[in-house]
Design a protein around this motif. Structure first.
Motif, PDB file in Angstrom:
ATOM      1  N   LEU A   1       0.819  -1.213   0.000  1.00 54.87           N
ATOM      2  CA  LEU A   1       0.000   0.000   0.000  1.00 54.87           C
ATOM      3  C   LEU A   1       0.854   1.264   0.000  1.00 54.87           C
ATOM      4  O   LEU A   1       0.527   2.250  -0.663  1.00 54.87           O
ATOM      5  CB  LEU A   1      -0.943  -0.005   1.206  1.00 54.87           C
ATOM      6  CG  LEU A   1      -2.024  -1.096   1.191  1.00 54.87           C
ATOM      7  CD1 LEU A   1      -2.828  -1.061   2.481  1.00 54.87           C
ATOM      8  CD2 LEU A   1      -2.945  -0.934  -0.009  1.00 54.87           C
TER       9      LEU A   1
ATOM     10  N   LEU B   1       2.150   1.686  -3.421  1.00 55.27           N
ATOM     11  CA  LEU B   1       1.050   2.098  -4.284  1.00 55.27           C
ATOM     12  C   LEU B   1       0.802   3.598  -4.172  1.00 55.27           C
ATOM     13  O   LEU B   1       0.639   4.290  -5.187  1.00 55.27           O
ATOM     14  CB  LEU B   1      -0.214   1.327  -3.901  1.00 55.27           C
ATOM     15  CG  LEU B   1      -1.450   1.524  -4.793  1.00 55.27           C
ATOM     16  CD1 LEU B   1      -1.187   1.009  -6.198  1.00 55.27           C
ATOM     17  CD2 LEU B   1      -2.651   0.806  -4.178  1.00 55.27           C
ATOM     18  N   LYS B   2       0.788   4.126  -2.961  1.00 55.12           N
ATOM     19  CA  LYS B   2       0.552   5.558  -2.746  1.00 55.12           C
ATOM     20  C   LYS B   2       1.686   6.389  -3.349  1.00 55.12           C
ATOM     21  O   LYS B   2       1.453   7.444  -3.948  1.00 55.12           O
ATOM     22  CB  LYS B   2       0.428   5.849  -1.255  1.00 55.12           C
ATOM     23  CG  LYS B   2      -0.749   5.167  -0.570  1.00 55.12           C
ATOM     24  CD  LYS B   2      -2.079   5.708  -1.051  1.00 55.12           C
ATOM     25  CE  LYS B   2      -3.225   5.078  -0.272  1.00 55.12           C
ATOM     26  NZ  LYS B   2      -4.563   5.533  -0.739  1.00 55.12           N
TER      27      LYS B   2
ATOM     28  N   THR C   1       3.610   5.560  -5.851  1.00 58.60           N
ATOM     29  CA  THR C   1       3.472   5.502  -7.304  1.00 58.60           C
ATOM     30  C   THR C   1       2.390   6.463  -7.778  1.00 58.60           C
ATOM     31  O   THR C   1       2.546   7.159  -8.789  1.00 58.60           O
ATOM     32  CB  THR C   1       3.117   4.076  -7.749  1.00 58.60           C
ATOM     33  OG1 THR C   1       4.132   3.172  -7.309  1.00 58.60           O
ATOM     34  CG2 THR C   1       3.005   3.993  -9.262  1.00 58.60           C
ATOM     35  N   ALA C   2       1.288   6.519  -7.028  1.00 56.28           N
ATOM     36  CA  ALA C   2       0.190   7.414  -7.392  1.00 56.28           C
ATOM     37  C   ALA C   2       0.632   8.868  -7.350  1.00 56.28           C
ATOM     38  O   ALA C   2       0.319   9.654  -8.245  1.00 56.28           O
ATOM     39  CB  ALA C   2      -0.993   7.191  -6.451  1.00 56.28           C
TER      40      ALA C   2
ATOM     41  N   SER D   1      -6.532   7.111 -16.776  1.00 56.07           N
ATOM     42  CA  SER D   1      -5.971   6.413 -15.609  1.00 56.07           C
ATOM     43  C   SER D   1      -5.484   7.377 -14.532  1.00 56.07           C
ATOM     44  O   SER D   1      -5.662   7.129 -13.334  1.00 56.07           O
ATOM     45  CB  SER D   1      -4.817   5.507 -16.050  1.00 56.07           C
ATOM     46  OG  SER D   1      -5.268   4.510 -16.925  1.00 56.07           O
TER      47      SER D   1
ATOM     48  N   TYR E   1      -6.928   8.183  -9.628  1.00 53.87           N
ATOM     49  CA  TYR E   1      -6.329   8.355  -8.304  1.00 53.87           C
ATOM     50  C   TYR E   1      -7.129   9.328  -7.443  1.00 53.87           C
ATOM     51  O   TYR E   1      -6.964   9.371  -6.230  1.00 53.87           O
ATOM     52  CB  TYR E   1      -4.889   8.864  -8.431  1.00 53.87           C
ATOM     53  CG  TYR E   1      -3.945   7.875  -9.070  1.00 53.87           C
ATOM     54  CD1 TYR E   1      -3.676   6.648  -8.468  1.00 53.87           C
ATOM     55  CD2 TYR E   1      -3.317   8.156 -10.287  1.00 53.87           C
ATOM     56  CE1 TYR E   1      -2.813   5.737  -9.047  1.00 53.87           C
ATOM     57  CE2 TYR E   1      -2.445   7.247 -10.878  1.00 53.87           C
ATOM     58  CZ  TYR E   1      -2.199   6.044 -10.252  1.00 53.87           C
ATOM     59  OH  TYR E   1      -1.344   5.142 -10.836  1.00 53.87           O
TER      60      TYR E   1
ATOM     61  N   GLY F   1      -8.966  -2.545  -8.668  1.00 56.61           N
ATOM     62  CA  GLY F   1      -7.778  -1.747  -8.390  1.00 56.61           C
ATOM     63  C   GLY F   1      -8.110  -0.485  -7.620  1.00 56.61           C
ATOM     64  O   GLY F   1      -7.401  -0.100  -6.683  1.00 56.61           O
ATOM     65  N   LYS F   2      -9.213   0.162  -7.999  1.00 52.82           N
ATOM     66  CA  LYS F   2      -9.644   1.374  -7.319  1.00 52.82           C
ATOM     67  C   LYS F   2     -10.027   1.086  -5.873  1.00 52.82           C
ATOM     68  O   LYS F   2      -9.715   1.857  -4.960  1.00 52.82           O
ATOM     69  CB  LYS F   2     -10.825   1.990  -8.072  1.00 52.82           C
ATOM     70  CG  LYS F   2     -11.398   3.267  -7.466  1.00 52.82           C
ATOM     71  CD  LYS F   2     -10.392   4.410  -7.459  1.00 52.82           C
ATOM     72  CE  LYS F   2     -11.043   5.699  -6.981  1.00 52.82           C
ATOM     73  NZ  LYS F   2     -10.028   6.761  -6.697  1.00 52.82           N
TER      74      LYS F   2
ATOM     75  N   PHE G   1      -6.882   0.669  -3.892  1.00 48.36           N
ATOM     76  CA  PHE G   1      -6.250   1.978  -3.692  1.00 48.36           C
ATOM     77  C   PHE G   1      -7.006   2.803  -2.654  1.00 48.36           C
ATOM     78  O   PHE G   1      -6.401   3.497  -1.826  1.00 48.36           O
ATOM     79  CB  PHE G   1      -6.181   2.740  -5.011  1.00 48.36           C
ATOM     80  CG  PHE G   1      -5.519   4.078  -4.912  1.00 48.36           C
ATOM     81  CD1 PHE G   1      -4.132   4.182  -4.803  1.00 48.36           C
ATOM     82  CD2 PHE G   1      -6.269   5.242  -4.902  1.00 48.36           C
ATOM     83  CE1 PHE G   1      -3.513   5.409  -4.689  1.00 48.36           C
ATOM     84  CE2 PHE G   1      -5.657   6.483  -4.803  1.00 48.36           C
ATOM     85  CZ  PHE G   1      -4.279   6.574  -4.692  1.00 48.36           C
ATOM     86  N   ASP G   2      -8.340   2.706  -2.649  1.00 48.33           N
ATOM     87  CA  ASP G   2      -9.156   3.479  -1.712  1.00 48.33           C
ATOM     88  C   ASP G   2      -9.285   2.813  -0.344  1.00 48.33           C
ATOM     89  O   ASP G   2      -9.904   3.378   0.561  1.00 48.33           O
ATOM     90  CB  ASP G   2     -10.563   3.701  -2.289  1.00 48.33           C
ATOM     91  CG  ASP G   2     -10.569   4.682  -3.455  1.00 48.33           C
ATOM     92  OD1 ASP G   2      -9.556   5.386  -3.630  1.00 48.33           O
ATOM     93  OD2 ASP G   2     -11.586   4.743  -4.173  1.00 48.33           O
TER      94      ASP G   2
END
Length: 228
Positions: free
Chosen positions: A18, A21-22, A24-25, A58, A62, A135-136, A139-140
């Motif tokens: 996670l 992931l953050k 990268t976002a 894409s 985010y 995926g969303k 991420f959320d």
């Protein structure tokens, strides 16, 4: 490195995933303050959400969601988003839509062998949408009730499947495969070829398909049964 990873607990792996992931976002989309307005009807959550989010760039995925239900007052402070995720995945995984179906154990899902959507291109877009929403949700930090078969996870990860993966999908068919692998075919007297019977659930007809070119004319023997 491989040995060290095996010693890490699942929680540590999840936190690392996670965090990565953050980061990268943020690196791909440093802008802040945006949001995604999602206006849907409760009776058409899947269709309305698909039209809003399926073709969204894409980098905009985010942004946080702002869910609004038609003819319902209320500000999305998190509760509406959780409810939307719950209802959306109930629709996506509902066998009536023809995208996913239960495996034989009744607790996991797999892609349906037939679809109620006539347009193949549209059907594939809905599968892509399902992956995008998973995926969303990750991420959320949203929990969704979407448990898939082991073989489907392997396909997503690009990991080869084995006959053992069939056990969770169809135990009876798995038992037949094990019998073929574990016994001499001459003793079983099955007279197999490289074909399989496939049921079209929409027309309720069974058709024979080749598992490889000219498969109906290739006999399965002890020498090639692993390939079969």
């Amino acid at each position: 490195d491989e040995k060290c990873r095996s010693l890490l607990t699942f929680d540590n792996k999840r936190k690392y995933f996670l965090t990565t992931l953050k980061k990268t976002a943020r690196s791909r989309n440093p802008a802040t303050g945006g949001e995604i307005p999602v206006n849907v009807r409760r009776t058409h959550i899947l269709e309305d959400s698909f039209h809003v989010l399926s073709d969204l760039p894409s980098r905009e995925m985010y942004f946080p969601l702002n869910i609004r239900y038609e003819n319902e007052a209320g500000v999305d402070a998190g509760g509406l988003t959780r409810d939307w995720y719950l209802q959306l995945f109930r629709c996506l995984l509902n066998p009536m839509y023809g995208l996913f179906e239960f495996s034989s154990d009744g607790s996991t899902y797999q892609p349906a062998t037939a679809t109620s959507l006539d347009n193949v291109s549209l059907n594939l877009k809905y599968y892509k949408f399902a992956g995008r929403m998973l995926g969303k949700a990750i991420f959320d930090g949203q929990l969704v009730d979407a448990h898939f078969t082991r073989s489907f996870y392997k396909h997503m990860l690009g990991t080869p499947v084995t006959p053992n993966d069939m056990e969770a999908i169809d135990p009876q068919f798995y038992k037949s495969l094990r019998q073929i692998l574990d016994h001499n075919l001459d003793d079983l007297c099955l007279e197999l070829t490289f074909t399989a019977d496939q049921l079209d659930k929409l027309s309720d007809k069974v058709e024979q398909i080749d598992l490889k070119p000219n498969g109906s004319n290739i006999e399965v023997t002890d020498a090639n049964k692993e390939e079969y």
